[in-house]
Design a protein around this motif. Structure first.
Motif, PDB file in Angstrom:
ATOM      1  N   UNK A   1      34.605 -63.390 -46.761  1.00  0.00           N
ATOM      2  CA  UNK A   1      34.243 -64.497 -47.790  1.00  0.00           C
ATOM      3  C   UNK A   1      35.190 -65.565 -48.374  1.00  0.00           C
ATOM      4  N   UNK A   2      35.739 -64.410 -48.966  1.00  0.00           N
ATOM      5  CA  UNK A   2      37.386 -64.719 -49.291  1.00  0.00           C
ATOM      6  C   UNK A   2      38.134 -65.087 -48.624  1.00  0.00           C
ATOM      7  N   UNK A   3      38.472 -64.575 -47.243  1.00  0.00           N
ATOM      8  CA  UNK A   3      39.602 -65.710 -46.758  1.00  0.00           C
ATOM      9  C   UNK A   3      38.961 -67.129 -46.262  1.00  0.00           C
ATOM     10  N   UNK A   4      38.113 -67.127 -46.307  1.00  0.00           N
ATOM     11  CA  UNK A   4      37.430 -68.852 -45.469  1.00  0.00           C
ATOM     12  C   UNK A   4      37.035 -69.469 -47.152  1.00  0.00           C
ATOM     13  N   UNK A   5      37.248 -68.826 -48.313  1.00  0.00           N
ATOM     14  CA  UNK A   5      37.657 -70.283 -49.479  1.00  0.00           C
ATOM     15  C   UNK A   5      39.340 -69.861 -49.135  1.00  0.00           C
ATOM     16  N   UNK A   6      39.824 -68.903 -49.300  1.00  0.00           N
ATOM     17  CA  UNK A   6      40.995 -69.529 -48.729  1.00  0.00           C
ATOM     18  C   UNK A   6      41.475 -70.894 -47.703  1.00  0.00           C
ATOM     19  N   UNK A   7      41.383 -70.294 -46.946  1.00  0.00           N
ATOM     20  CA  UNK A   7      40.686 -71.335 -45.654  1.00  0.00           C
ATOM     21  C   UNK A   7      40.358 -72.920 -46.163  1.00  0.00           C
ATOM     22  N   UNK A   8      39.608 -73.056 -46.790  1.00  0.00           N
ATOM     23  CA  UNK A   8      39.187 -73.955 -47.376  1.00  0.00           C
ATOM     24  C   UNK A   8      40.423 -74.639 -48.091  1.00  0.00           C
ATOM     25  N   UNK A   9      40.666 -73.374 -49.371  1.00  0.00           N
ATOM     26  CA  UNK A   9      41.211 -74.087 -50.026  1.00  0.00           C
ATOM     27  C   UNK A   9      42.867 -75.105 -49.645  1.00  0.00           C
ATOM     28  N   UNK A  10      43.787 -73.886 -48.663  1.00  0.00           N
ATOM     29  CA  UNK A  10      45.046 -74.753 -48.158  1.00  0.00           C
ATOM     30  C   UNK A  10      44.271 -75.748 -47.661  1.00  0.00           C
ATOM     31  N   UNK A  11      43.304 -75.753 -46.751  1.00  0.00           N
ATOM     32  CA  UNK A  11      43.029 -77.110 -46.239  1.00  0.00           C
ATOM     33  C   UNK A  11      42.536 -78.274 -46.412  1.00  0.00           C
ATOM     34  N   UNK A  12      42.083 -78.875 -48.271  1.00  0.00           N
ATOM     35  CA  UNK A  12      42.032 -79.652 -48.803  1.00  0.00           C
ATOM     36  C   UNK A  12      42.625 -79.639 -50.296  1.00  0.00           C
ATOM     37  N   UNK A  13      43.440 -78.800 -50.590  1.00  0.00           N
ATOM     38  CA  UNK A  13      43.881 -79.335 -51.915  1.00  0.00           C
ATOM     39  C   UNK A  13      45.594 -78.906 -51.762  1.00  0.00           C
ATOM     40  N   UNK A  14      46.489 -78.648 -49.932  1.00  0.00           N
ATOM     41  CA  UNK A  14      47.709 -78.551 -49.171  1.00  0.00           C
ATOM     42  C   UNK A  14      47.442 -79.638 -47.324  1.00  0.00           C
ATOM     43  N   UNK A  15      46.150 -80.535 -47.191  1.00  0.00           N
ATOM     44  CA  UNK A  15      46.052 -80.714 -46.274  1.00  0.00           C
ATOM     45  C   UNK A  15      47.641 -80.410 -45.405  1.00  0.00           C
ATOM     46  N   UNK A  16      48.442 -80.832 -45.600  1.00  0.00           N
ATOM     47  CA  UNK A  16      49.563 -81.933 -44.995  1.00  0.00           C
ATOM     48  C   UNK A  16      50.540 -80.141 -44.430  1.00  0.00           C
ATOM     49  N   UNK A  17      50.575 -78.975 -45.367  1.00  0.00           N
ATOM     50  CA  UNK A  17      50.882 -78.097 -45.185  1.00  0.00           C
ATOM     51  C   UNK A  17      50.440 -76.876 -43.965  1.00  0.00           C
ATOM     52  N   UNK A  18      48.265 -77.496 -43.757  1.00  0.00           N
ATOM     53  CA  UNK A  18      47.204 -76.226 -43.462  1.00  0.00           C
ATOM     54  C   UNK A  18      47.850 -76.345 -41.774  1.00  0.00           C
ATOM     55  N   UNK A  19      47.823 -77.093 -41.067  1.00  0.00           N
ATOM     56  CA  UNK A  19      48.070 -76.644 -39.990  1.00  0.00           C
ATOM     57  C   UNK A  19      49.425 -75.537 -39.464  1.00  0.00           C
ATOM     58  N   UNK A  20      50.477 -75.675 -40.532  1.00  0.00           N
ATOM     59  CA  UNK A  20      51.775 -74.508 -40.776  1.00  0.00           C
ATOM     60  C   UNK A  20      51.727 -73.002 -41.093  1.00  0.00           C
ATOM     61  N   UNK A  21      50.142 -73.855 -42.056  1.00  0.00           N
ATOM     62  CA  UNK A  21      50.282 -72.337 -43.187  1.00  0.00           C
ATOM     63  C   UNK A  21      48.969 -71.244 -42.449  1.00  0.00           C
ATOM     64  N   UNK A  22      48.074 -71.537 -41.833  1.00  0.00           N
ATOM     65  CA  UNK A  22      47.004 -71.723 -41.202  1.00  0.00           C
ATOM     66  C   UNK A  22      47.430 -71.357 -39.831  1.00  0.00           C
ATOM     67  N   UNK A  23      46.916 -70.659 -39.110  1.00  0.00           N
ATOM     68  CA  UNK A  23      47.504 -71.148 -37.137  1.00  0.00           C
ATOM     69  C   UNK A  23      46.393 -69.965 -37.018  1.00  0.00           C
ATOM     70  N   UNK A  24      45.881 -70.147 -35.763  1.00  0.00           N
ATOM     71  CA  UNK A  24      44.757 -69.052 -35.702  1.00  0.00           C
ATOM     72  C   UNK A  24      45.574 -67.961 -35.133  1.00  0.00           C
ATOM     73  N   UNK A  25      46.641 -67.810 -34.682  1.00  0.00           N
ATOM     74  CA  UNK A  25      47.014 -66.009 -34.843  1.00  0.00           C
ATOM     75  C   UNK A  25      47.066 -65.902 -36.126  1.00  0.00           C
ATOM     76  N   UNK A  26      47.469 -66.916 -37.304  1.00  0.00           N
ATOM     77  CA  UNK A  26      47.520 -65.415 -38.610  1.00  0.00           C
ATOM     78  C   UNK A  26      46.324 -65.258 -39.258  1.00  0.00           C
ATOM     79  N   UNK A  27      45.061 -66.108 -39.116  1.00  0.00           N
ATOM     80  CA  UNK A  27      43.428 -65.777 -39.241  1.00  0.00           C
ATOM     81  C   UNK A  27      43.341 -64.664 -38.507  1.00  0.00           C
ATOM     82  N   UNK A  28      43.799 -64.130 -36.868  1.00  0.00           N
ATOM     83  CA  UNK A  28      43.374 -63.454 -36.683  1.00  0.00           C
ATOM     84  C   UNK A  28      43.227 -62.445 -36.665  1.00  0.00           C
TER      85      UNK A  28
END
Length: 286
Positions: free
Chosen positions: A76-103
């Motif tokens: 749940x904390x990770x989901x909150x971080x994921x949405x925080x980056x997606x909404x508050x820093x959308x331009x860098x979301x794809x570079x900061x939040x990747x599938x391998x990093x989330x795994x």
């Protein structure tokens, strides 16, 4: 529990759904599956009748309950971080939040939950049944210091992080929604695509926000009971609030079905056995 299995199966199967957010949802539904399959029946037996599975199984059950609970909170904390980056820093979301990093984060979350749980039940695992007072009893005794540590690490800290991040997400989402409403009709194609992306992220934030709010509503009463009353474990409310916490695992699939159209499509594909057809991994479900 069945809908959790459907959700996990199709997330594994469909390449189109292999996104960072869905990896987090996969981990969450796996913990939901364990709650429905093992923890709720075990808790019902432990609290309402005689435990007849033996002392070792009692210790393993208590260990599993710590692992699943801690992992759910961590996800749940990770989901909150994921949405925080997606909404508050959308331009860098794809570079900061990747599938391998989330795994990697999800694996670390579960490994930490395994290690965390072992700290509380290590004595009970080495000497099963050491705390029981009569035959057929399944109990675990946590001293005051360990209970305080658990309260801080498994409740106060994660809940604070979740609330702070989502308040920030909410504030940014409101400002973005106002900005989109104030845009003039004649916009460029690039701006139109950007707005569509923003709307998609806002919708995801809303859905996952509901998921987090429901989790907090089911989670907080239990730990608040421990915080307010020292004798809460022996009270009649403890079983009710514990099942309220576990009931959250039953509500999550309902939220998926209500807000994710791909979830409903996935259920249809599985029930009609279309998932067995060649090329089903590439099926368009979004």
């Amino acid at each position: 529990m069945r809908t959790c299995w459907v959700h996990d199966t199709f997330l594994f199967h469909s390449r189109q759904l292999h996104t960072p957010t869905n990896i987090l949802l996969l981990s969450l539904t796996f913990s939901d599956f364990l709650v429905g399959l093992l923890l709720m029946p075990g808790e019902l037996i432990r609290k309402t009748s005689c435990w007849f599975f033996g002392d070792l199984m009692c210790s393993l059950y208590n260990y599993l309950s710590y692992i699943v609970t801690s992992a759910s909170v961590g996800v749940m904390v990770l989901i909150s971080v994921d949405r925080y980056v997606a909404i508050c820093d959308p331009l860098h979301y794809t570079t900061k939040i990747t599938v391998n990093r989330i795994k990697l984060c999800v694996c670390l979350c579960w490994l930490c939950a395994v290690s965390y749980g072992s700290l509380f039940v290590k004595d009970d695992l080495t000497q099963p049944g050491r705390y029981k007072s009569c035959y057929g009893e399944c109990v675990i005794v946590i001293d005051h210091i360990a209970g305080t540590v658990d309260l801080v690490l498994n409740f106060i800290v994660p809940v604070t992080i979740i609330i702070v991040l989502y308040l920030r997400v909410f504030a940014v989402a409101v400002s973005q929604a106002r900005a989109m409403r104030s845009q003039i009709t004649a916009v460029t194609l690039r701006l139109s695509v950007t707005q569509k992306t923003n709307k998609s992220e806002l919708k995801a934030a809303r859905t996952l926000g509901i998921l987090v709010v429901v989790f907090l509503m089911c989670f907080c009463p239990l730990y608040c009971g421990f915080l307010i009353d020292e004798n809460f474990v022996q009270s009649s409310y403890e079983l009710f609030l514990l099942f309220l916490f576990y009931f959250n695992s039953c509500l999550n699939p309902v939220i998926y079905a209500l807000f994710y159209s791909w979830f409903r499509k996935a259920v249809k594909l599985i029930l009609t056995l279309q998932i067995l057809q060649p090329g089903s991994r590439e099926a368009n479900v979004l």
